[in-house]
Design a protein around this motif. Structure first.
Motif, PDB file in Angstrom:
ATOM      1  N   GLY A   5       0.840  -1.207   0.000  1.00  0.00           N
ATOM      2  CA  GLY A   5       0.000   0.000   0.000  1.00  0.00           C
ATOM      3  C   GLY A   5       0.869   1.248   0.000  1.00  0.00           C
ATOM      4  N   GLY A   6       0.447   2.260  -0.719  1.00  0.00           N
ATOM      5  CA  GLY A   6       1.181   3.524  -0.769  1.00  0.00           C
ATOM      6  C   GLY A   6       2.181   3.592  -1.906  1.00  0.00           C
ATOM      7  N   GLU A   7       2.426   2.460  -2.570  1.00  0.00           N
ATOM      8  CA  GLU A   7       3.405   2.458  -3.663  1.00  0.00           C
ATOM      9  C   GLU A   7       2.750   2.898  -4.984  1.00  0.00           C
ATOM     10  OE1 GLU A   7       6.861  -0.582  -2.324  1.00  0.00           O
ATOM     11  OE2 GLU A   7       5.190  -1.523  -3.391  1.00  0.00           O
ATOM     12  N   THR A   8       3.635   3.201  -5.945  1.00  0.00           N
ATOM     13  CA  THR A   8       3.148   3.612  -7.273  1.00  0.00           C
ATOM     14  C   THR A   8       3.474   2.507  -8.277  1.00  0.00           C
ATOM     15  OG1 THR A   8       3.528   5.916  -6.700  1.00  0.00           O
ATOM     16  CG2 THR A   8       3.269   5.410  -9.036  1.00  0.00           C
ATOM     17  N   VAL A   9       2.424   2.103  -9.006  1.00  0.00           N
ATOM     18  CA  VAL A   9       2.522   0.971  -9.943  1.00  0.00           C
ATOM     19  C   VAL A   9       2.286   1.482 -11.358  1.00  0.00           C
ATOM     20  CG1 VAL A   9       1.470  -1.230 -10.620  1.00  0.00           C
ATOM     21  CG2 VAL A   9       1.626  -0.620  -8.197  1.00  0.00           C
ATOM     22  N   MET A  10       3.139   1.042 -12.273  1.00  0.00           N
ATOM     23  CA  MET A  10       2.936   1.317 -13.701  1.00  0.00           C
ATOM     24  C   MET A  10       2.549   0.004 -14.386  1.00  0.00           C
ATOM     25  SD  MET A  10       3.216   3.053 -16.500  1.00  0.00           S
ATOM     26  CE  MET A  10       2.798   2.295 -18.059  1.00  0.00           C
ATOM     27  N   VAL A  11       1.501   0.027 -15.220  1.00  0.00           N
ATOM     28  CA  VAL A  11       1.138  -1.174 -15.980  1.00  0.00           C
ATOM     29  C   VAL A  11       0.802  -0.759 -17.411  1.00  0.00           C
ATOM     30  CG1 VAL A  11      -1.252  -1.079 -15.062  1.00  0.00           C
ATOM     31  CG2 VAL A  11      -0.434  -3.179 -16.128  1.00  0.00           C
ATOM     32  N   ASN A  12       1.280  -1.548 -18.378  1.00  0.00           N
ATOM     33  CA  ASN A  12       0.943  -1.289 -19.786  1.00  0.00           C
ATOM     34  C   ASN A  12      -0.014  -2.376 -20.287  1.00  0.00           C
ATOM     35  OD1 ASN A  12       2.801  -3.348 -19.918  1.00  0.00           O
ATOM     36  ND2 ASN A  12       4.438  -2.079 -20.718  1.00  0.00           N
ATOM     37  N   ALA A  13      -0.506  -2.205 -21.529  1.00  0.00           N
ATOM     38  CA  ALA A  13      -1.651  -3.017 -22.000  1.00  0.00           C
ATOM     39  C   ALA A  13      -2.700  -3.026 -20.883  1.00  0.00           C
ATOM     40  CB  ALA A  13      -1.233  -4.423 -22.400  1.00  0.00           C
ATOM     41  N   ALA A  14      -2.934  -1.840 -20.314  1.00  0.00           N
ATOM     42  CA  ALA A  14      -3.663  -1.727 -19.055  1.00  0.00           C
ATOM     43  C   ALA A  14      -5.153  -1.979 -19.196  1.00  0.00           C
ATOM     44  CB  ALA A  14      -3.423  -0.339 -18.451  1.00  0.00           C
ATOM     45  N   ALA A  15      -5.674  -1.908 -20.418  1.00  0.00           N
ATOM     46  CA  ALA A  15      -7.092  -2.214 -20.603  1.00  0.00           C
ATOM     47  C   ALA A  15      -7.294  -3.669 -21.009  1.00  0.00           C
ATOM     48  CB  ALA A  15      -7.694  -1.296 -21.668  1.00  0.00           C
ATOM     49  N   GLY A  16      -6.210  -4.434 -21.055  1.00  0.00           N
ATOM     50  CA  GLY A  16      -6.295  -5.839 -21.448  1.00  0.00           C
ATOM     51  C   GLY A  16      -6.770  -6.709 -20.287  1.00  0.00           C
ATOM     52  N   ALA A  17      -6.907  -7.994 -20.570  1.00  0.00           N
ATOM     53  CA  ALA A  17      -7.453  -8.926 -19.589  1.00  0.00           C
ATOM     54  C   ALA A  17      -6.582  -8.981 -18.336  1.00  0.00           C
ATOM     55  CB  ALA A  17      -7.555 -10.313 -20.220  1.00  0.00           C
ATOM     56  N   VAL A  18      -5.276  -8.953 -18.508  1.00  0.00           N
ATOM     57  CA  VAL A  18      -4.361  -8.975 -17.354  1.00  0.00           C
ATOM     58  C   VAL A  18      -4.255  -7.572 -16.759  1.00  0.00           C
ATOM     59  CG1 VAL A  18      -1.989  -9.387 -16.594  1.00  0.00           C
ATOM     60  CG2 VAL A  18      -3.029 -10.933 -18.269  1.00  0.00           C
ATOM     61  N   GLY A  19      -3.944  -6.593 -17.608  1.00  0.00           N
ATOM     62  CA  GLY A  19      -3.631  -5.252 -17.116  1.00  0.00           C
ATOM     63  C   GLY A  19      -4.751  -4.621 -16.317  1.00  0.00           C
ATOM     64  N   ALA A  20      -5.985  -4.798 -16.753  1.00  0.00           N
ATOM     65  CA  ALA A  20      -7.104  -4.166 -16.047  1.00  0.00           C
ATOM     66  C   ALA A  20      -7.264  -4.741 -14.646  1.00  0.00           C
ATOM     67  CB  ALA A  20      -8.382  -4.339 -16.846  1.00  0.00           C
ATOM     68  N   VAL A  21      -6.949  -6.022 -14.490  1.00  0.00           N
ATOM     69  CA  VAL A  21      -7.052  -6.625 -13.156  1.00  0.00           C
ATOM     70  C   VAL A  21      -5.864  -6.194 -12.291  1.00  0.00           C
ATOM     71  CG1 VAL A  21      -7.271  -8.793 -11.878  1.00  0.00           C
ATOM     72  CG2 VAL A  21      -8.401  -8.532 -14.087  1.00  0.00           C
ATOM     73  N   VAL A  22      -4.695  -6.064 -12.911  1.00  0.00           N
ATOM     74  CA  VAL A  22      -3.524  -5.551 -12.174  1.00  0.00           C
ATOM     75  C   VAL A  22      -3.873  -4.202 -11.536  1.00  0.00           C
ATOM     76  CG1 VAL A  22      -1.178  -4.608 -12.415  1.00  0.00           C
ATOM     77  CG2 VAL A  22      -1.797  -6.720 -13.609  1.00  0.00           C
ATOM     78  N   GLY A  23      -4.415  -3.302 -12.364  1.00  0.00           N
ATOM     79  CA  GLY A  23      -4.731  -1.959 -11.866  1.00  0.00           C
ATOM     80  C   GLY A  23      -5.735  -2.003 -10.727  1.00  0.00           C
ATOM     81  N   GLN A  24      -6.709  -2.869 -10.864  1.00  0.00           N
ATOM     82  CA  GLN A  24      -7.755  -2.911  -9.834  1.00  0.00           C
ATOM     83  C   GLN A  24      -7.257  -3.545  -8.540  1.00  0.00           C
ATOM     84  OE1 GLN A  24     -11.925  -3.564 -11.503  1.00  0.00           O
ATOM     85  NE2 GLN A  24     -10.620  -4.307 -13.138  1.00  0.00           N
ATOM     86  N   ILE A  25      -6.405  -4.560  -8.648  1.00  0.00           N
ATOM     87  CA  ILE A  25      -5.850  -5.137  -7.417  1.00  0.00           C
ATOM     88  C   ILE A  25      -4.945  -4.100  -6.745  1.00  0.00           C
ATOM     89  CG2 ILE A  25      -4.396  -6.954  -6.431  1.00  0.00           C
ATOM     90  CD1 ILE A  25      -5.318  -8.815  -8.672  1.00  0.00           C
ATOM     91  N   ALA A  26      -4.161  -3.389  -7.547  1.00  0.00           N
ATOM     92  CA  ALA A  26      -3.274  -2.367  -6.979  1.00  0.00           C
ATOM     93  C   ALA A  26      -4.092  -1.321  -6.226  1.00  0.00           C
ATOM     94  CB  ALA A  26      -2.439  -1.726  -8.087  1.00  0.00           C
ATOM     95  N   LYS A  27      -5.230  -0.935  -6.769  1.00  0.00           N
ATOM     96  CA  LYS A  27      -6.081   0.042  -6.072  1.00  0.00           C
ATOM     97  C   LYS A  27      -6.632  -0.554  -4.777  1.00  0.00           C
ATOM     98  CE  LYS A  27      -6.617   3.576  -6.745  1.00  0.00           C
ATOM     99  NZ  LYS A  27      -5.649   4.628  -6.284  1.00  0.00           N
ATOM    100  N   LEU A  28      -7.035  -1.840  -4.845  1.00  0.00           N
ATOM    101  CA  LEU A  28      -7.533  -2.494  -3.620  1.00  0.00           C
ATOM    102  C   LEU A  28      -6.475  -2.502  -2.525  1.00  0.00           C
ATOM    103  CD1 LEU A  28      -9.345  -5.647  -5.069  1.00  0.00           C
ATOM    104  CD2 LEU A  28     -10.385  -3.829  -3.719  1.00  0.00           C
TER     105      LEU A  28
END
Ligand SMILES: NC(=O)c1ccc[n+]([C@@H]2O[C@H](COP(=O)([O-])OP(=O)(O)OC[C@H]3O[C@@H](n4cnc5c(N)ncnc54)[C@H](OP(=O)(O)O)[C@@H]3O)[C@@H](O)[C@H]2O)c1
Length: 347
Positions: free
Chosen positions: A141-164
């Motif tokens: 928590g508190g870290e900054t995450v960069m993800v590419n292909a971010a709207a893809g099947a993997v990337g979109a879940v990465v972003g959402q878990i990072a927010k959680l």
């Protein structure tokens, strides 16, 4: 007698996959022996990883891949008729199994949740996001995450878990619609990497102090711009390199070693199948909970009805995951509906 329709890798890919790489074959399946069961596919998935994984196949072999399938005949008491399973049966409508490697859906799977998610956010691609971000990057928590292909099947879940987990998330995607989509999913900063003037400046503006974690789906030149912007002790999960999969030219060199050394970065490639048994089951339960509670809202794609043409198979392998809705009720193996990216199944 059941006739199985199966896509074969006819010829190895050179550059982008095309029609000529595939062949459709129909075979008659034999009667079941004791201990066996007959699976009928409900959903197939066509994924970019297959572009690379197919290099290890022999020409003439069935195309690989998972499917959600239903048991339609059974001589195996562990899998009675009507059971829904995730099976690595490849691109086929029907197949006979002795039960080995079949995975039933979690008992908590709500009736209202589409079964196709077992191939997406609550399946292979969700698990890839989960283990890549939580285990390989070890995000906090508190870290900054960069993800590419971010709207893809993997990337979109990465972003959402990072927010959680309480992170700030920066995502790159290849169209304005995709950027709007990932912003809606909760990404803090999202940009269209195809229309920005400078990737380097965009990343600096998005997080002037740099990045703790980089979840890389794209590789190539994109990574060479991100990696110099990692914070000290940054962690990089090398999940995929989709920008290089169809290339017939020499690959670009990796990031300068001195950046990796002096920033003391950790880079690790991974394959999602590394995590099996109890950790995999826990991850699936977590993903199911997040999706069911709508705290993770990703559905990869609306399933397509019918089975796709070889051109569409090729597109799924080259650049974009697709879900195919089977069974195929007729002999027509052409698509009856167009693929459609949904913005959010749950709102
Ligand atoms: N390590 C593992 O176990 C594992 C498991 C599953 C997937 N993967 C990898 O994870 C990555 C994402 O897979 P996915 O299932 O999320 O795929 P997906 O949903 O099909 O998304 C792929 C996206 O990648 C982008 N893309 C395609 N070609 C590109 C190119 N030449 N340069 C830059 N971006 C490109 C496109 O988005 P834009 O329009 O935004 O560019 C495309 O929609 C792939 O590299 C895949 O191989 C790895």
């Amino acid at each position: 007698m059941v006739r199985a329709k199966t896509w074969i890798l006819k010829k190895h890919f050179e550059g982008y996959p095309t029609h000529s790489n595939f062949e459709l074959k129909t075979t008659e399946l034999p009667a079941l022996k004791n201990g066996e069961l007959l699976l009928e596919a409900l959903f197939l998935t066509v994924d970019p990883y297959m572009r690379v994984a197919a290099k290890k196949m022999k020409e003439g072999e069935k195309m690989m891949g998972q499917q959600v399938a239903r048991v339609v005949e059974s001589k195996n008491s562990a899998f009675p008729v009507g059971t829904t399973v995730v099976a690595s049966s490849g691109w086929t409508t029907h197949c006979i199994s002795d039960g080995t490697g079949l995975e039933t859906l979690p008992a908590e799977w709500p009736d209202t949740l589409p079964l196709s998610l077992a191939l997406g956010a609550v399946g292979m691609t969700g698990l890839t996001a989960y283990f890549g971000l939580l285990d390989i990057c070890g995000v906090k928590g508190g870290e900054t995450v960069m993800v590419n292909a971010a709207a893809g099947a993997v990337g979109a879940v990465v972003g959402q878990i990072a927010k959680l987990k309480g992170c700030t998330v920066v995502g790159a995607a290849g169209s304005d619609d995709k950027v709007a989509y990932i912003k809606k999913l909760g990404f803090d900063v999202a940009f269209n990497y195809k229309t920005i003037a400078s990737l380097e400046e965009t990343l600096k503006k998005a997080s002037p102090d740099g990045y703790d974690c980089y979840f890389d789906n794209v590789g190539g030149e994109f990574s060479n711009v991100v990696i110099p912007q990692m914070k000290k002790f940054g962690r990089i999960a090398i999940c995929g390199a989709i920008s290089t999969y169809n290339s017939t030219r020499p690959l670009p060199p990796g990031p300068p070693a001195e950046i990796v050394i002096y920033q003391e970065l950790r880079m690790e490639g991974f394959i999602v199948s590394r995590w099996q048994g109890a950790v995999r089951q826990k991850a699936l339960k977590d993903l199911l909970t997040w999706v069911s509670e709508h705290s993770c809202r990703k559905t990869a794609l609306t399933p397509k009805t019918g089975i796709c043409t070889p051109e569409e198979e090729a597109q799924g392998i080259s650049s974009q995951k697709m879900l195919l809705d089977t069974p195929i009720p007729t002999d027509s193996w052409t698509m009856r509906t167009s693929p459609q990216r949904v913005t959010d199944l749950y709102t």
